[in-house]
Design a protein around this motif. Structure first.
Motif, PDB file in Angstrom:
ATOM      1  N   UNK A 123       0.801  -1.238   0.000  1.00 42.98           N
ATOM      2  CA  UNK A 123       0.000   0.000   0.000  1.00 42.98           C
ATOM      3  C   UNK A 123       0.828   1.279   0.000  1.00 42.98           C
ATOM      4  N   UNK A 124       2.044   1.224   0.522  1.00 48.83           N
ATOM      5  CA  UNK A 124       2.871   2.435   0.601  1.00 48.83           C
ATOM      6  C   UNK A 124       4.002   2.435  -0.424  1.00 48.83           C
ATOM      7  N   UNK A 125       3.996   1.430  -1.310  1.00 46.17           N
ATOM      8  CA  UNK A 125       4.956   1.347  -2.424  1.00 46.17           C
ATOM      9  C   UNK A 125       6.400   1.476  -1.924  1.00 46.17           C
ATOM     10  N   UNK A 126       6.727   0.607  -0.989  1.00 41.44           N
ATOM     11  CA  UNK A 126       8.050   0.602  -0.360  1.00 41.44           C
ATOM     12  C   UNK A 126       8.965  -0.355  -1.107  1.00 41.44           C
ATOM     13  N   UNK A 127      10.081   0.153  -1.573  1.00 35.74           N
ATOM     14  CA  UNK A 127      11.035  -0.650  -2.348  1.00 35.74           C
ATOM     15  C   UNK A 127      12.025  -1.346  -1.411  1.00 35.74           C
ATOM     16  N   UNK A 128      11.467  -2.092  -0.476  1.00 30.84           N
ATOM     17  CA  UNK A 128      12.272  -2.900   0.446  1.00 30.84           C
ATOM     18  C   UNK A 128      11.465  -4.146   0.740  1.00 30.84           C
ATOM     19  N   UNK A 129      12.136  -5.305   0.708  1.00 32.48           N
ATOM     20  CA  UNK A 129      11.429  -6.578   0.699  1.00 32.48           C
ATOM     21  C   UNK A 129      11.863  -7.480   1.851  1.00 32.48           C
ATOM     22  N   UNK A 130      10.895  -8.042   2.531  1.00 32.95           N
ATOM     23  CA  UNK A 130      11.113  -9.160   3.450  1.00 32.95           C
ATOM     24  C   UNK A 130      10.577 -10.391   2.726  1.00 32.95           C
ATOM     25  N   UNK A 131      11.378 -10.880   1.811  1.00 31.10           N
ATOM     26  CA  UNK A 131      10.977 -11.950   0.916  1.00 31.10           C
ATOM     27  C   UNK A 131      11.009 -11.421  -0.502  1.00 31.10           C
ATOM     28  N   UNK A 132      12.159 -11.530  -1.152  1.00 34.56           N
ATOM     29  CA  UNK A 132      12.311 -10.968  -2.491  1.00 34.56           C
ATOM     30  C   UNK A 132      11.714 -11.917  -3.522  1.00 34.56           C
ATOM     31  N   UNK A 133      10.717 -11.460  -4.299  1.00 30.71           N
ATOM     32  CA  UNK A 133      10.130 -12.324  -5.335  1.00 30.71           C
ATOM     33  C   UNK A 133      11.160 -12.717  -6.393  1.00 30.71           C
ATOM     34  N   UNK A 134      11.002 -13.892  -6.929  1.00 33.07           N
ATOM     35  CA  UNK A 134      11.936 -14.371  -7.950  1.00 33.07           C
ATOM     36  C   UNK A 134      11.986 -13.428  -9.146  1.00 33.07           C
ATOM     37  N   UNK A 135      10.858 -12.799  -9.459  1.00 34.56           N
ATOM     38  CA  UNK A 135      10.808 -11.906 -10.617  1.00 34.56           C
ATOM     39  C   UNK A 135      11.703 -10.686 -10.455  1.00 34.56           C
ATOM     40  N   UNK A 136      12.043 -10.336  -9.211  1.00 36.22           N
ATOM     41  CA  UNK A 136      12.883  -9.163  -8.956  1.00 36.22           C
ATOM     42  C   UNK A 136      14.350  -9.535  -8.753  1.00 36.22           C
ATOM     43  N   UNK A 160      27.055 -22.600  11.865  1.00 34.94           N
ATOM     44  CA  UNK A 160      26.327 -22.900  10.635  1.00 34.94           C
ATOM     45  C   UNK A 160      26.680 -21.947   9.502  1.00 34.94           C
ATOM     46  N   UNK A 161      26.772 -20.668   9.799  1.00 35.90           N
ATOM     47  CA  UNK A 161      26.929 -19.686   8.720  1.00 35.90           C
ATOM     48  C   UNK A 161      27.612 -18.438   9.252  1.00 35.90           C
ATOM     49  N   UNK A 162      27.989 -17.553   8.329  1.00 40.49           N
ATOM     50  CA  UNK A 162      28.480 -16.244   8.694  1.00 40.49           C
ATOM     51  C   UNK A 162      27.407 -15.213   8.415  1.00 40.49           C
ATOM     52  N   UNK A 163      27.276 -14.226   9.293  1.00 36.62           N
ATOM     53  CA  UNK A 163      26.221 -13.223   9.118  1.00 36.62           C
ATOM     54  C   UNK A 163      26.367 -12.492   7.793  1.00 36.62           C
ATOM     55  N   UNK A 164      27.597 -12.183   7.394  1.00 37.16           N
ATOM     56  CA  UNK A 164      27.780 -11.354   6.214  1.00 37.16           C
ATOM     57  C   UNK A 164      27.300 -12.027   4.926  1.00 37.16           C
ATOM     58  N   UNK A 165      27.258 -13.345   4.904  1.00 41.29           N
ATOM     59  CA  UNK A 165      26.841 -14.034   3.680  1.00 41.29           C
ATOM     60  C   UNK A 165      25.322 -14.112   3.541  1.00 41.29           C
ATOM     61  N   UNK A 166      24.565 -13.808   4.593  1.00 41.47           N
ATOM     62  CA  UNK A 166      23.142 -14.145   4.616  1.00 41.47           C
ATOM     63  C   UNK A 166      22.330 -13.575   3.458  1.00 41.47           C
ATOM     64  N   UNK A 167      22.323 -12.257   3.212  1.00 43.37           N
ATOM     65  CA  UNK A 167      21.461 -11.785   2.120  1.00 43.37           C
ATOM     66  C   UNK A 167      21.919 -12.221   0.739  1.00 43.37           C
ATOM     67  N   UNK A 168      23.168 -12.674   0.631  1.00 43.72           N
ATOM     68  CA  UNK A 168      23.657 -13.171  -0.657  1.00 43.72           C
ATOM     69  C   UNK A 168      23.212 -14.602  -0.948  1.00 43.72           C
ATOM     70  N   UNK A 169      22.509 -15.216  -0.001  1.00 45.92           N
ATOM     71  CA  UNK A 169      21.966 -16.559  -0.187  1.00 45.92           C
ATOM     72  C   UNK A 169      20.524 -16.427  -0.656  1.00 45.92           C
ATOM     73  N   UNK A 170      20.210 -16.954  -1.814  1.00 47.92           N
ATOM     74  CA  UNK A 170      18.882 -16.774  -2.402  1.00 47.92           C
ATOM     75  C   UNK A 170      17.774 -17.238  -1.464  1.00 47.92           C
ATOM     76  N   UNK A 171      17.932 -18.390  -0.806  1.00 46.16           N
ATOM     77  CA  UNK A 171      16.859 -18.884   0.058  1.00 46.16           C
ATOM     78  C   UNK A 171      16.605 -17.947   1.228  1.00 46.16           C
ATOM     79  N   UNK A 172      17.649 -17.271   1.702  1.00 46.14           N
ATOM     80  CA  UNK A 172      17.489 -16.333   2.818  1.00 46.14           C
ATOM     81  C   UNK A 172      16.702 -15.105   2.379  1.00 46.14           C
TER      82      UNK A 172
END
Length: 369
Positions: free
Chosen positions: A181-194, A226-238
């Motif tokens: 509704x507010x056209x916010x260009x920030x995603x909690x769950x990035x669609x595959x199309x983007x 299990x993981x490093x914090x810095x890699x997290x957003x670079x992982x597609x599933x995350x």
């Protein structure tokens, strides 16, 4: 120097000058910077060789501030009471003496569950299974007596509280009530199309650094087995699942517009948070030495609060910084929403570029008032 796109409103030329100086001094510097004043964009800049105006990238713990807007709506709706125990909504969380932990304490890093031995699988973070495992764990300190940054587990807590109080996931509520509704260009769950818009965060390899004990508070907090914090957003599933602690991705204007929509309104629409809700959520809960990191920190309900070492705004400001020094905040004293996202991880806190740019934007807003 390379300005790929952007503008500043009259009176904000000092912001452009500072941004250009960063580009001139460092050929590898790439970033987006945005500010919205009283609902109107006044700064929208993109610079550097690795960042375009349409780029989306990771903002790490800025995601917490974004997710906290959903918590704020639940508080505003009366579905969630900050002064009730977490166990009132989530009975299993009361195990091992956590039954008295208030919602406001759990959401200001006081619950004593910054991690668990063995860590969480990366694809668990947004699941009820992660919540069940966290609920069953004993606290690492007496809850409510001290605070320590819950870098990833505060997201698990926020998400389970959403499920228990609304029947929906935090990501669903964010998408339906805030982002769309507010056209916010920030995603909690990035669609595959983007996905074509996404660019990996660039960060230094930590292999040469001192060993991080996985059973230390810092190791537990970072989920290091299990993981490093810095890699997290670079992982597609995350980024697809939109883990609310560190998996959000977006643009600087997305962050600025979100905080403006919450506090001043945008596009001639009223703010989606009431003044009373803003006061409740942005009231400082803790300040001092962080039990997890040993650094000084200050937190409201989820949101970071300004203090000398993280001096991003007025005493009324609230927001969140990310591990790559991304920053998003609202400053009601200046009617500002602010967003900054670098492509390459850099120094944060008061000495960092984001805070220096934020100071110039506040200076301009004050001079124009």
């Amino acid at each position: 120097m390379q300005i790929l796109h952007g503008h500043v409103a009259p009176g904000y030329e000092n912001v452009l000058e500072l941004f250009e100086s960063f580009l001139s001094a460092d050929p590898g510097y790439s970033a987006q910077l945005s500010a919205v004043h009283e609902g109107t964009p006044v700064v929208d800049l993109t610079g550097g060789p690795d960042m375009g105006p349409d780029t989306l990238t990771g903002a790490y713990s800025c995601s917490k501030g974004v997710a906290a807007m959903v918590i704020a709506l639940l508080v505003q709706d009366g579905a969630l009471d900050l002064d009730r125990p977490v166990a009132h909504y989530w009975p299993e969380f009361g195990a091992h003496g956590k039954d008295r932990v208030l919602v406001r304490e759990a959401l200001s890093h006081q619950a004593g569950v910054p991690g668990i031995e063995g860590g969480f699988p990366v694809d668990w973070f947004t699941t009820p299974a992660a919540a069940a495992r966290l609920a069953a764990s004993p606290p690492l300190w007496r809850p409510g007596r001290q605070f320590g940054y819950h870098a990833l587990t505060i997201g698990i807590i926020m998400e389970e509280l959403c499920r228990r109080t609304s029947g929906s996931t935090l990501q669903e509520l964010y998408e339906q009530r805030i982002r769309q509704p507010h056209r916010v260009d920030f995603f909690l769950g990035l669609p595959a199309a983007l996905e074509p818009r996404y660019r990996d965060v660039l960060y230094a390899d930590d292999d040469g650094q001192q060993w991080l004990d996985p059973l230390s508070l810092e190791g537990l907090n970072a989920n290091s087995p299990v993981s490093g914090i810095m890699e997290l957003p670079n992982i597609r599933t995350v980024r697809a699942s939109g883990m609310s602690a560190a998996g959000g991705v977006g643009s600087a204007m997305g962050l600025a517009r979100l905080y403006a929509a919450a506090t001043t309104g945008v596009d001639d629409a009223p703010a989606f948070l009431a003044e009373d809700t803003i006061r409740l959520m942005s009231a400082e809960q803790v300040w001092g030495l962080d039990r997890s990191s040993g650094l000084d920190n200050a937190f409201a309900v989820v949101f970071m609060k300004p203090h000398p070492s993280r001096n991003f705004g007025s005493h009324r400001a609230f927001g969140h910084e990310g591990a790559n020094a991304a920053l998003g905040f609202a400053d009601p004293a200046y009617s500002l929403g602010f967003g900054y996202i670098p492509r390459r991880a850099e120094e944060g806190r008061t000495a960092g570029r984001a805070h220096r740019l934020a100071a110039e934007i506040r200076r301009s807003a004050a001079a124009l008032a």
